[in-house]
Design an enzyme around this catalytic site. Structure first.
Site, PDB file in Angstrom:
ATOM      1  N   HIS A  55      -3.321   2.239   4.284  1.00 47.95           N
ATOM      2  CA  HIS A  55      -3.514   0.907   4.841  1.00 47.95           C
ATOM      3  C   HIS A  55      -3.982   1.122   6.278  1.00 47.95           C
ATOM      4  O   HIS A  55      -3.537   2.065   6.934  1.00 47.95           O
ATOM      5  CB  HIS A  55      -2.205   0.126   4.923  1.00 47.95           C
ATOM      6  CG  HIS A  55      -1.506  -0.071   3.612  1.00 47.95           C
ATOM      7  ND1 HIS A  55      -0.645   0.844   3.074  1.00 47.95           N
ATOM      8  CD2 HIS A  55      -1.522  -1.122   2.751  1.00 47.95           C
ATOM      9  CE1 HIS A  55      -0.163   0.387   1.938  1.00 47.95           C
ATOM     10  NE2 HIS A  55      -0.683  -0.800   1.713  1.00 47.95           N
ATOM     11  N   ASP A  58      -1.236   2.158   8.483  1.00 50.43           N
ATOM     12  CA  ASP A  58      -0.561   3.450   8.230  1.00 50.43           C
ATOM     13  C   ASP A  58      -1.190   4.495   9.139  1.00 50.43           C
ATOM     14  O   ASP A  58      -0.553   5.449   9.569  1.00 50.43           O
ATOM     15  CB  ASP A  58      -0.791   3.963   6.800  1.00 50.43           C
ATOM     16  CG  ASP A  58      -0.214   3.064   5.735  1.00 50.43           C
ATOM     17  OD1 ASP A  58       0.677   2.264   6.052  1.00 50.43           O
ATOM     18  OD2 ASP A  58      -0.674   3.169   4.570  1.00 50.43           O
ATOM     19  N   MET A  89      -9.851   5.937  -1.212  1.00 58.02           N
ATOM     20  CA  MET A  89      -9.522   4.500  -1.213  1.00 58.02           C
ATOM     21  C   MET A  89      -8.866   4.112   0.107  1.00 58.02           C
ATOM     22  O   MET A  89      -8.175   4.916   0.721  1.00 58.02           O
ATOM     23  CB  MET A  89      -8.570   4.238  -2.391  1.00 58.02           C
ATOM     24  CG  MET A  89      -8.040   2.833  -2.549  1.00 58.02           C
ATOM     25  SD  MET A  89      -6.552   2.461  -1.573  1.00 58.02           S
ATOM     26  CE  MET A  89      -5.266   2.582  -2.819  1.00 58.02           C
ATOM     27  N   GLU A 182      -5.106  -5.710  -7.088  1.00 55.58           N
ATOM     28  CA  GLU A 182      -3.823  -5.234  -7.632  1.00 55.58           C
ATOM     29  C   GLU A 182      -2.849  -6.391  -7.791  1.00 55.58           C
ATOM     30  O   GLU A 182      -2.485  -7.043  -6.815  1.00 55.58           O
ATOM     31  CB  GLU A 182      -3.256  -4.178  -6.666  1.00 55.58           C
ATOM     32  CG  GLU A 182      -1.911  -3.633  -7.095  1.00 55.58           C
ATOM     33  CD  GLU A 182      -1.402  -2.535  -6.170  1.00 55.58           C
ATOM     34  OE1 GLU A 182      -2.189  -2.023  -5.333  1.00 55.58           O
ATOM     35  OE2 GLU A 182      -0.214  -2.185  -6.275  1.00 55.58           O
ATOM     36  N   LYS A 184       0.842  -8.149  -8.834  1.00 58.26           N
ATOM     37  CA  LYS A 184       2.291  -7.882  -8.874  1.00 58.26           C
ATOM     38  C   LYS A 184       2.978  -9.228  -9.087  1.00 58.26           C
ATOM     39  O   LYS A 184       2.571 -10.217  -8.462  1.00 58.26           O
ATOM     40  CB  LYS A 184       2.738  -7.245  -7.553  1.00 58.26           C
ATOM     41  CG  LYS A 184       4.170  -6.726  -7.561  1.00 58.26           C
ATOM     42  CD  LYS A 184       4.523  -6.030  -6.241  1.00 58.26           C
ATOM     43  CE  LYS A 184       5.902  -5.400  -6.323  1.00 58.26           C
ATOM     44  NZ  LYS A 184       6.319  -4.798  -5.036  1.00 58.26           N
ATOM     45  N   GLU A 218      -0.870  -1.427 -11.678  1.00 56.21           N
ATOM     46  CA  GLU A 218       0.237  -0.508 -11.330  1.00 56.21           C
ATOM     47  C   GLU A 218       1.315  -0.569 -12.394  1.00 56.21           C
ATOM     48  O   GLU A 218       1.757  -1.661 -12.773  1.00 56.21           O
ATOM     49  CB  GLU A 218       0.823  -0.876  -9.966  1.00 56.21           C
ATOM     50  CG  GLU A 218       2.061  -0.028  -9.638  1.00 56.21           C
ATOM     51  CD  GLU A 218       2.549  -0.158  -8.212  1.00 56.21           C
ATOM     52  OE1 GLU A 218       1.703  -0.165  -7.300  1.00 56.21           O
ATOM     53  OE2 GLU A 218       3.776  -0.254  -8.025  1.00 56.21           O
ATOM     54  N   HIS A 221       4.409  -2.711 -11.670  1.00 60.47           N
ATOM     55  CA  HIS A 221       4.216  -4.153 -11.555  1.00 60.47           C
ATOM     56  C   HIS A 221       4.217  -4.837 -12.920  1.00 60.47           C
ATOM     57  O   HIS A 221       4.737  -5.943 -13.054  1.00 60.47           O
ATOM     58  CB  HIS A 221       2.924  -4.451 -10.799  1.00 60.47           C
ATOM     59  CG  HIS A 221       2.947  -3.943  -9.385  1.00 60.47           C
ATOM     60  ND1 HIS A 221       1.883  -4.058  -8.537  1.00 60.47           N
ATOM     61  CD2 HIS A 221       3.915  -3.304  -8.667  1.00 60.47           C
ATOM     62  CE1 HIS A 221       2.190  -3.526  -7.363  1.00 60.47           C
ATOM     63  NE2 HIS A 221       3.416  -3.050  -7.428  1.00 60.47           N
ATOM     64  N   ASP A 246      -2.621   2.670 -10.090  1.00 60.24           N
ATOM     65  CA  ASP A 246      -1.414   3.062  -9.357  1.00 60.24           C
ATOM     66  C   ASP A 246      -0.369   3.523 -10.367  1.00 60.24           C
ATOM     67  O   ASP A 246       0.154   2.721 -11.154  1.00 60.24           O
ATOM     68  CB  ASP A 246      -0.865   1.887  -8.537  1.00 60.24           C
ATOM     69  CG  ASP A 246      -1.595   1.702  -7.220  1.00 60.24           C
ATOM     70  OD1 ASP A 246      -2.605   2.403  -6.989  1.00 60.24           O
ATOM     71  OD2 ASP A 246      -1.152   0.872  -6.407  1.00 60.24           O
ATOM     72  N   ASP A 256      12.112  -3.375  -7.208  1.00 58.92           N
ATOM     73  CA  ASP A 256      10.847  -2.618  -7.204  1.00 58.92           C
ATOM     74  C   ASP A 256      11.161  -1.132  -6.935  1.00 58.92           C
ATOM     75  O   ASP A 256      11.355  -0.732  -5.793  1.00 58.92           O
ATOM     76  CB  ASP A 256       9.968  -3.217  -6.098  1.00 58.92           C
ATOM     77  CG  ASP A 256       8.622  -2.549  -5.984  1.00 58.92           C
ATOM     78  OD1 ASP A 256       8.274  -1.753  -6.866  1.00 58.92           O
ATOM     79  OD2 ASP A 256       7.920  -2.836  -5.004  1.00 58.92           O
ATOM     80  N   ASP A 258       9.548   1.969  -7.734  1.00 60.67           N
ATOM     81  CA  ASP A 258       8.558   2.958  -7.276  1.00 60.67           C
ATOM     82  C   ASP A 258       8.965   4.401  -7.569  1.00 60.67           C
ATOM     83  O   ASP A 258       8.836   5.293  -6.706  1.00 60.67           O
ATOM     84  CB  ASP A 258       8.290   2.803  -5.763  1.00 60.67           C
ATOM     85  CG  ASP A 258       7.303   1.687  -5.477  1.00 60.67           C
ATOM     86  OD1 ASP A 258       6.534   1.309  -6.382  1.00 60.67           O
ATOM     87  OD2 ASP A 258       7.304   1.188  -4.337  1.00 60.67           O
ATOM     88  N   ASP A 288       1.450   5.712  -6.597  1.00 58.60           N
ATOM     89  CA  ASP A 288       2.003   4.747  -5.637  1.00 58.60           C
ATOM     90  C   ASP A 288       3.512   4.695  -5.846  1.00 58.60           C
ATOM     91  O   ASP A 288       4.037   3.770  -6.468  1.00 58.60           O
ATOM     92  CB  ASP A 288       1.371   3.363  -5.836  1.00 58.60           C
ATOM     93  CG  ASP A 288       1.728   2.434  -4.697  1.00 58.60           C
ATOM     94  OD1 ASP A 288       2.294   2.918  -3.701  1.00 58.60           O
ATOM     95  OD2 ASP A 288       1.447   1.229  -4.788  1.00 58.60           O
TER      96      ASP A 288
END
Ligand code: GCO
Ligand code: MN
Ligand code: MN
Length: 388
Positions: A55, A58, A89, A182, A184, A218, A221, A246, A256, A258, A288
């Protein structure tokens, strides 16, 4: 048996936010010290990843000065050159800052919507500068806790307007860049708009430049929503819209999570890898996910290696499944077709319809045939368990 070492052609990528996750959650502080983007690239080089995604913030903190930005970019580019890691990406953080508390492109406040567009154009420039060819849109705050606050039809129109504007921006700048949306269903909002990959695919067809836009499904998600991820990805693949993916894992009905790819539902991970490989999917396989909060950075490397290793093991299992004579003879048998119905399929005609209406079907005989799905599924399980 293969060595399960990741290779560039596997296109395994991680986000700065994934291996850089410090374990902070709503109940506790960070458990790992933060590493710089350049340090994270070196960590990814060590575990054998192909690419790193980020991002905007980030990489460059939102309030960084021009000099700070230059310093960070210089170090980051050096780490990329030293390790051979690429940036396939990039994406925009449209969720962390308080200004996005009620959404970005779908906010009721035109100043927030305009700021979101400005931030995204700048982030696109940054991503393209570093080589990104795919730009992901995850609208984490694009939703509501109560529908008293925003008109969901207006939200769809605002999302479309933003996508159309940004597609034109990319064309205007002559960037070689495609968008991947994406979905979710919820978290961090009570409900997020365009909540599944299927919703996104329908939305894309309403854009001015649908050819520039695909999806980034993802695992977690769709599992959060109790859906079959493989089916969602199949729809994206079949329509030529699987631009990015993802990978992670998630149990239904939980927060969530992950988790590391394949950590929860191995069978679904297997059919996913098999579908991606059988269909020669050739974009990034992006993990991800993040390491358990119990881990130090050695554990983060175990996590990253585990994601890639599981993918490669499942790829090998998929090849085994495809080459297994007993499995393939059942597959052939259940798909066998004597051609007697061919005359009724294909393009419609009034004659065909008339002839089909006159055809007599022996329902009891047709339904009486056992399909051997129990056997086929057990053979699949035995491949997965290493018993075949
Ligand atoms: C999540 C999302 C994000 C996005 C990321 C890239 O659940 O937080 O999966 O990790 O993928 O923002 O756009
Ligand atoms: Mn997610
Ligand atoms: Mn994601």
């Amino acid at each position: 048996m293969s060595d399960y070492n990741p290779k560039p052609e596997n296109k395994f990528t991680f986000g700065l936010w994934t291996v850089g996750n410090t374990g902070q959650d709503p109940f506790g502080r960070s458990v790992r010290e933060a590493k710089s983007p350049a340090e994270l690239v070196r960590l990814l080089g060590e575990v054998g990843a192909y690419g790193v995604n980020f991002h905007d913030n980030d990489l460059i903190p939102i309030d960084a000065t021009a000099a700070e930005r230059d310093g960070i970019l210089k170090e980051f580019k050096k780490a990329l050159a030293d390790t051979g890691i690429v940036v396939p990406m990039a994406t925009t953080d449209l969720f962390k800052e308080p200004i996005f508390k009620d959404g970005a492109f779908t906010s009721n406040d035109s100043k927030v919507r305009a700021y979101a567009l400005q931030k995204t154009m700048n982030a696109i420039d940054l991503g393209v500068e570093l080589g990104a060819k795919i730009y992901v849109f995850w609208g984490g705050r694009e939703g509501t806790e109560t529908d008293a606050t925003k008109n969901p039809i207006t939200a769809i129109k605002r999302s479309r307007e933003a996508m159309n504007f940004l597609c034109e921006y990319v064309k205007d700048r002559k960037y070689d860049l495609k968008f991947a949306l994406e979905a979710k269903p919820n978290e961090p909002r009570g409900d997020i708009y365009n909540s599944t990959t299927g919703h996104m695919l329908a939305f894309i067809n309403t854009l001015d430049h649908p050819e520039m836009v695909g999806v980034n499904p993802e695992v977690a998600h769709e599992h959060m929503a109790g859906l079959n991820f493989v089916h969602g990805v199949a729809q994206a693949l079949e329509s030529g819209k699987l631009f990015h993916i993802d990978l992670n894992d998630q149990a239904f009905g939980r927060y969530d999570q992950d988790f590391r790819f394949g950590a929860v539902n191995l069978k679904s991970a297997f059919f996913l890898v098999k579908m991606l490989e059988d269909n020669k999917y050739d974009s990034s396989r992006h993990f991800d996910a993040h390491a358990y909060r119990t881990e130090d950075y050695e554990g983060v490397k175990d996590f990253a290696r585990g994601c890639m290793r599981t993918y490669l093991i499942l790829k090998e299992k998929a090849a085994k499944w495809n080459a297994d004579k007993e499995i393939q003879s059942i597959v052939a048998e259940i798909n066998a077709d004597d051609g007697s119905m061919d005359q009724y399929f294909g393009k419609y005609s009034a004659e065909k319809a008339k002839a089909l209406k006159g055809q007599v079907f022996d329902r009891a005989v047709i339904a009486g045939r056992g399909l051997k799905y129990e056997k086929l599924d057990q053979l699949t399980i035995e491949i997965l368990l290493g018993a075949r």
